[in-house]
Write a protein that holds these residues in place. Structure first.
Motif, PDB file in Angstrom:
ATOM      1  N   LEU A 273       0.828  -1.203   0.000  1.00 19.91           N
ATOM      2  CA  LEU A 273       0.000   0.000   0.000  1.00 19.91           C
ATOM      3  C   LEU A 273       0.863   1.254   0.000  1.00 19.91           C
ATOM      4  O   LEU A 273       0.598   2.211  -0.739  1.00 19.91           O
ATOM      5  CB  LEU A 273      -0.918  -0.021   1.219  1.00 19.91           C
ATOM      6  N   TRP A 274       1.912   1.256   0.829  1.00 23.48           N
ATOM      7  CA  TRP A 274       2.845   2.386   0.835  1.00 23.48           C
ATOM      8  C   TRP A 274       3.524   2.537  -0.531  1.00 23.48           C
ATOM      9  O   TRP A 274       3.673   3.651  -1.047  1.00 23.48           O
ATOM     10  CB  TRP A 274       3.903   2.165   1.916  1.00 23.48           C
ATOM     11  N   LEU A 275       3.932   1.420  -1.125  1.00 23.20           N
ATOM     12  CA  LEU A 275       4.570   1.457  -2.430  1.00 23.20           C
ATOM     13  C   LEU A 275       3.607   1.984  -3.491  1.00 23.20           C
ATOM     14  O   LEU A 275       4.005   2.757  -4.380  1.00 23.20           O
ATOM     15  CB  LEU A 275       5.059   0.062  -2.806  1.00 23.20           C
ATOM     16  N   ALA A 276       2.335   1.598  -3.403  1.00 18.28           N
ATOM     17  CA  ALA A 276       1.346   2.070  -4.376  1.00 18.28           C
ATOM     18  C   ALA A 276       1.184   3.583  -4.301  1.00 18.28           C
ATOM     19  O   ALA A 276       1.105   4.264  -5.325  1.00 18.28           O
ATOM     20  CB  ALA A 276       0.007   1.374  -4.128  1.00 18.28           C
ATOM     21  N   VAL A 277       1.143   4.123  -3.091  1.00 23.43           N
ATOM     22  CA  VAL A 277       1.006   5.576  -2.929  1.00 23.43           C
ATOM     23  C   VAL A 277       2.241   6.286  -3.476  1.00 23.43           C
ATOM     24  O   VAL A 277       2.129   7.325  -4.151  1.00 23.43           O
ATOM     25  CB  VAL A 277       0.774   5.918  -1.450  1.00 23.43           C
ATOM     26  N   ARG A 278       3.421   5.737  -3.205  1.00 27.54           N
ATOM     27  CA  ARG A 278       4.650   6.348  -3.723  1.00 27.54           C
ATOM     28  C   ARG A 278       4.679   6.324  -5.248  1.00 27.54           C
ATOM     29  O   ARG A 278       5.069   7.318  -5.894  1.00 27.54           O
ATOM     30  CB  ARG A 278       5.876   5.610  -3.167  1.00 27.54           C
ATOM     31  N   ILE A 279       4.289   5.202  -5.835  1.00 30.61           N
ATOM     32  CA  ILE A 279       4.271   5.097  -7.293  1.00 30.61           C
ATOM     33  C   ILE A 279       3.301   6.115  -7.882  1.00 30.61           C
ATOM     34  O   ILE A 279       3.587   6.774  -8.889  1.00 30.61           O
ATOM     35  CB  ILE A 279       3.900   3.665  -7.720  1.00 30.61           C
TER      36      ILE A 279
END
Length: 460
Positions: A273-279
């Motif tokens: 989820l954190w990676l998705a927001v960063r992307i």
């Protein structure tokens, strides 16, 4: 045969090809639904269907939210979801049943066969079947898989469809068992199955397959053959491993399920989820940076760039267009936003050294620029007004262009220029101008040199 199929599938989407793909998916869809109905009974099938559909809209909305920075076509996402629900589910149920029966016959131990099938066979078969959708997009529709975000979204839709069909089977079997035992609602196996699969872990299958999607997304950016092959395989192996760990959690003791859920699944979900927001944030920053070049060339208004780099401003622009011009105007703004984001990512990937031939870059860029120009009269004012209403512009910025000074002849606007390909000869240089394309593409031999991008410095 491969070349012929590649040529057909690589063409732009059209209604005829979409209908053909829908028909091809409908056959395994009917087959898998009939198999599930035979195993669960008609009543169990209806109950399982009604309960299994509940997490589908939230999951689709979540993955669509991630892809809103550069949204892909709904048609492709729904086809991938259909692949997961129909083709991948049919492959999985047939292969898992065959493998379990073969192991049981070879070992004469049905319990060991079930355990080996769920921990070893099922993760390999199911993740491979779901990964086939990503492979097809990667091979035939590479433009739709331009990075980890696209792999994330496509994998999520595919896994959501697969989980939907699988949940029908599990919930239907649970209901059939409760009916046979006469169990009450609160103490029923159906309620327990619903809590575990729909409430507690609806993200399980998407979580596994997203690892494969990230591998394909990174492979689309790789310039080496080793990366394009190894990264998807690495992501697929990670998906299989996490899937096997999840399926075997109930066999690790009384609290094994809770340990795996709390120590592995929840942290992995939080990390992704954190990676998705960063992307998503990185994509929006790339959209703002690259569209500024086209705004300087006159293809976009300066006020449109911050609006196109803001998801709330895009939504507001569509709403404003629908209020003033109806659904057609809102649709035009949505297409304008999608083309602008795709154009920004195309340029961004090319500047980073994306392995794409220059003539493909030129052709794709011209297609997107043409789409922008056709809809700019409708989308431009809506986006500029949205930027003002969302307070995305500095106080000193005036979104209304200043009037021309008396006695100054304005330069021809791109709308007055000829269509691409019907340029006029320059009497001084003998070169040919291609109308509106000239404002974004430098003239002369620099455009013909590999690696030179419009408005750039010539470096990749």
């Amino acid at each position: 045969m491969y070349r012929a199929l590649s040529g057909v599938l690589a063409r732009p989407s059209d209604p005829v090809r979409t209908r053909v793909l829908v028909v091809l998916l409908a056959a395994p869809g009917v087959a898998i639904l009939e198999l599930v109905r035979q195993q669960t009974g008609t009543a169990g099938f209806c109950v399982g269907l009604a309960l299994a559909v509940l997490p589908v809209p939230p999951l689709m909305a979540a993955f669509r939210w991630l892809g809103r920075a550069a949204p892909g076509p709904w048609r492709q996402l729904l086809l991938c979801c259909g692949w997961g629900a129909c083709a991948a589910a049919l492959i999985a149920i047939l292969a898992n049943s065959f493998a379990t029966q073969w192991i049981a016959a070879a070992t004469a131990d049905a319990s060991d066969a079930d355990q080996l099938g769920s921990v070893v066979i099922a993760p390999v078969v199911e993740e491979s079947a779901k990964a086939a959708a990503l492979l097809l997009v990667f091979v035939f529709r590479r433009r739709r898989l331009a990075g980890p975000a696209d792999g994330f979204v496509i994998a999520g839709f595919t896994a959501t469809g697969f989980a939907f069909t699988e949940n029908i089977l599990y919930l239907g079997n649970a209901f059939d068992e409760d009916v046979a035992d006469g169990t009450g609602v609160l103490d029923s196996v159906t309620a327990a199955t619903f809590f575990v699969r729909i409430v507690l872990s609806p993200f399980a299958h998407p979580l596994f397959t997203v690892l494969t999607g990230l591998g394909f997304g990174l492979a689309a950016l790789s310039r080496s053959r080793r990366g394009r092959i190894g990264l998807p395989l690495l992501g697929l192996a990670a998906a299989m491993g996490l899937h096997a760990l999840w399926n075997g959690s109930s066999r690790y003791g009384e609290y094994g399920f809770y340990a795996v859920y709390g120590c592995v699944m929840v942290p992995a979900f939080g990390l992704l989820l954190w990676l998705a927001v960063r992307i998503r944030q990185r994509r929006l920053r790339a959209v703002a940076a690259e569209l500024a070049v086209y705004a300087a060339a006159g293809w976009l208004g300066p006020a449109e760039v911050p609006a196109l780099a803001s998801i709330p401003a895009r939504s507001l622009a569509r709403s404003l267009a629908r209020r003033s011009g109806g659904r057609a105007a809102g649709r035009a703004v949505a297409l304008y936003e999608a083309d602008a984001a795709a154009l920004a990512l195309l340029r961004h990937l090319a500047r980073r050294g994306d392995p794409v031939r220059e003539r493909d870059f030129v052709r794709h860029e011209r297609e997107l620029l043409r789409g922008l120009w056709l809809r700019r009269a409708t989308a431009g004012p809506a986006l500029s007004r949205a930027a003002v209403m969302e307070e995305l512009l500095p106080p000193w910025f005036d979104p209304v262009p200043a009037p021309a000074r008396p006695g100054v002849v304005p330069s021809p606007r791109p709308a007055q220029a000829r269509a691409p390909g019907s340029g006029t000869a320059d009497s001084r240089t003998g070169s040919r101008r291609s109308g509106p394309w000239q404002s974004a593409m430098p003239a002369g031999p620099s455009w013909s040199r590999p690696g030179v991008l419009p408005g750039g410095d010539g470096r990749r």
